[in-house]
Write an enzyme that holds these catalytic residues in place. Structure first.
Site, mmCIF file in Angstrom:
data_model
loop_
_atom_site.group_PDB
_atom_site.id
_atom_site.type_symbol
_atom_site.label_atom_id
_atom_site.label_comp_id
_atom_site.label_asym_id
_atom_site.label_seq_id
_atom_site.Cartn_x
_atom_site.Cartn_y
_atom_site.Cartn_z
ATOM 1 N N ASP A 35 23.904 20.190 53.688
ATOM 2 C CA ASP A 35 24.625 20.732 52.468
ATOM 3 C C ASP A 35 23.825 22.031 52.205
ATOM 4 O O ASP A 35 22.595 22.142 52.363
ATOM 5 C CB ASP A 35 24.365 19.790 51.267
ATOM 6 N N ILE A 36 24.487 23.036 51.943
ATOM 7 C CA ILE A 36 23.898 24.339 51.743
ATOM 8 C C ILE A 36 22.648 24.543 50.655
ATOM 9 O O ILE A 36 21.683 25.209 50.558
ATOM 10 C CB ILE A 36 24.687 25.639 51.685
ATOM 11 N N GLU A 101 33.824 20.326 43.797
ATOM 12 C CA GLU A 101 33.588 22.047 44.012
ATOM 13 C C GLU A 101 34.559 22.446 45.118
ATOM 14 O O GLU A 101 35.425 23.238 44.982
ATOM 15 C CB GLU A 101 32.159 22.314 44.186
ATOM 16 N N VAL A 102 34.686 21.790 46.183
ATOM 17 C CA VAL A 102 35.415 22.058 47.300
ATOM 18 C C VAL A 102 36.579 20.908 47.727
ATOM 19 O O VAL A 102 36.232 19.815 47.750
ATOM 20 C CB VAL A 102 34.350 22.092 48.758
ATOM 21 N N HIS A 106 35.046 15.071 51.394
ATOM 22 C CA HIS A 106 33.835 15.407 52.113
ATOM 23 C C HIS A 106 33.224 14.111 51.257
ATOM 24 O O HIS A 106 33.164 13.868 50.023
ATOM 25 C CB HIS A 106 32.772 16.310 51.784
ATOM 26 N N HIS A 108 29.090 12.815 50.490
ATOM 27 C CA HIS A 108 27.516 13.436 50.603
ATOM 28 C C HIS A 108 26.750 11.966 50.823
ATOM 29 O O HIS A 108 27.072 10.931 50.438
ATOM 30 C CB HIS A 108 27.127 13.778 49.034
HETATM 31 P P1 5GP Z 1 31.167 18.809 45.639
HETATM 32 O O1 5GP Z 1 30.979 19.158 44.334
HETATM 33 O O2 5GP Z 1 32.730 19.436 45.891
HETATM 34 O O3 5GP Z 1 31.431 17.302 45.759
HETATM 35 O O4 5GP Z 1 30.256 19.267 46.718
HETATM 36 C C1 5GP Z 1 30.281 20.275 47.293
HETATM 37 C C2 5GP Z 1 29.221 20.786 47.897
HETATM 38 O O5 5GP Z 1 29.415 21.654 49.055
HETATM 39 C C3 5GP Z 1 27.983 21.052 47.193
HETATM 40 O O6 5GP Z 1 26.876 20.264 47.448
HETATM 41 C C4 5GP Z 1 27.616 22.518 47.838
HETATM 42 O O7 5GP Z 1 26.295 22.625 47.831
HETATM 43 C C5 5GP Z 1 28.257 22.357 49.270
HETATM 44 N N1 5GP Z 1 28.604 23.616 49.670
HETATM 45 C C6 5GP Z 1 29.473 24.572 49.030
HETATM 46 N N2 5GP Z 1 29.669 25.569 49.824
HETATM 47 C C7 5GP Z 1 28.881 25.254 51.274
HETATM 48 C C8 5GP Z 1 28.776 25.933 52.427
HETATM 49 O O8 5GP Z 1 29.330 26.965 52.574
HETATM 50 N N3 5GP Z 1 28.197 25.149 53.419
HETATM 51 C C9 5GP Z 1 27.496 24.356 53.278
HETATM 52 N N4 5GP Z 1 26.910 23.593 54.202
HETATM 53 N N5 5GP Z 1 27.786 23.671 51.878
HETATM 54 C C10 5GP Z 1 28.275 24.069 50.865
#
Ligand code: 5GP
Length: 122
Positions: A35-36, A101-102, A106, A108
């Protein structure tokens, strides 16, 4: 329920090689990368290569081969990162209430320290 997949989401761009990632594991149907913005010493995201929005989309619509590969990829990441002994947390956020967010499935995988209770109130 229909699942509308946005082909311009950031993980789709990672899968197309349009933006870089710090790969942990690359299999036929799955990709794992760091994760970034890590929220624990170990914070790996595992995604299927297919266009699935969320876990329920994937579990309903992916092929047996994809589901097997993805499940085993998650286990392999846990093994590679050595989190089985001390424990870890696996989270998959979906939709507005899940604060996703994405919009590409995915999970984690978080570990490397005590993670506290699962949910904060509020
Ligand atoms: P969500 O809230 O969708 O479960 O988590 C999305 C995750 O994607 C977040 O923890 C965020 O830090 C990670 N993320 C967002 N953009 C990128 C990216 O460009 N590269 C990587 N490696 N992680 C990302």
């Amino acid at each position: 329920m229909p699942y509308s997949y946005d082909t311009e989401n950031i993980f789709a761009k990672i899968l197309r090689g349009e933006i870089p990632n710090d790969t942990v594991l690359d299999t036929e149907h799955s990709l794992a990368f760091n994760d970034i913005r890590p929220q624990a010493p170990i914070h790996v995201l595992v995604i299927p290569k297919g266009a699935y929005v969320s876990y329920d989309d994937f579990a309903s619509n992916a092929s047996d081969a994809e589901i097997l590969d993805y499940t085993r990829a998650i286990a392999k990441v846990c093994e590679m990162k050595g989190v089985a002994a001390d424990g870890f947390r696996m989270i998959s956020n979906a939709g507005a209430h899940g604060v996703q967010e994405v919009p590409h499935l995915h999970v984690h995988i978080l570990g490397g320290r005590g993670l506290g209770r699962m949910l904060e109130r509020g």
